[in-house]
Scaffold this active site. Structure first.
Site, short mmCIF file in Angstrom:
data_model
loop_
_atom_site.label_atom_id
_atom_site.label_comp_id
_atom_site.label_asym_id
_atom_site.label_seq_id
_atom_site.Cartn_x
_atom_site.Cartn_y
_atom_site.Cartn_z
N SER A 47 -47.75 29.80 65.32
CA SER A 47 -48.81 28.76 65.54
C SER A 47 -49.44 28.36 66.61
CB SER A 47 -47.99 27.49 65.02
OG SER A 47 -46.67 27.64 65.63
N LYS A 90 -45.16 22.02 69.22
CA LYS A 90 -46.59 21.73 69.00
C LYS A 90 -47.51 21.06 69.22
CE LYS A 90 -45.80 23.58 64.20
NZ LYS A 90 -46.25 24.81 63.85
#
Length: 185
Positions: A47, A90
């Protein structure tokens, strides 16, 4: 009558005493550091590619956010809101009070003063077109992975509240060829 001299300590007893002393000192030093200052984190998944590859070893700074608020662009490690036993990595895209607008592959943020900015994201190489408009509450952050095609993030499960944030990526230790301080910044 003269007192007998003390019996010399055996080598095994001396070794065990030193080993226990070392273990206690190590615990007194390491445990508080691990709990309150820094902890290891291994990137799992794609990700955050190409900023981070799966298997990279990071040290997470848990102390900075006790004195300063997270900033837009920070790469953070947090507990996944739907399963707090899992940790995610993230990038912060929008801050508390911001209005976030996703239009195609473009990201726009309007801060509480009304200033609207298109977020430049040179680290993003793979996009997933999105359409979203949301205003964040006082303790909410909007986070997204750099690999938008492979990221489960705030676009899916909503804004991240402050209490889930563990810290920011402080040092990339492995692989040695990519050692970096404040990686991803």
């Amino acid at each position: 009558m003269d007192a007998l001299p003390p019996k010399p300590e055996s080598k095994v007893t001396a070794f065990l005493r030193e080993l226990i002393t070392f273990a206690v000192v190590a615990l007194v030093i390491v445990v508080p550091i691990r709990l309150f200052i820094a902890q290891p984190f291994i990137v799992s998944g794609e990700s955050m590619y190409p900023t981070f590859d799966s298997g990279e070893y990071l040290i997470v700074d848990q102390l900075s956010y006790k004195f300063n608020e997270p900033q837009r662009g920070d790469v953070i490690i947090f507990r996944y809101p739907d399963n707090p036993s899992k940790f995610f990595i993230k990038r912060i895209i929008a801050l508390p009070g911001d209005t976030l607008e996703l239009v195609g592959s473009n990201v726009y943020v309007t801060d509480p003063s009304g200033a609207r900015t298109k977020i430049e994201e040179p680290y993003v190489t793979m996009h997933r077109d999105s359409l979203l408009n949301t205003t964040l509450k006082d303790t909410e952050y909007f986070v997204m992975g750099d690999n938008r095609l492979a990221s489960l993030d705030s676009r899916t499960w909503g804004p991240l509240t402050r209490d889930y944030i563990v810290g920011r990526a402080f040092v990339r230790l492995l692989p040695v060829s990519r050692i970096d301080v404040l990686p991803g910044m």
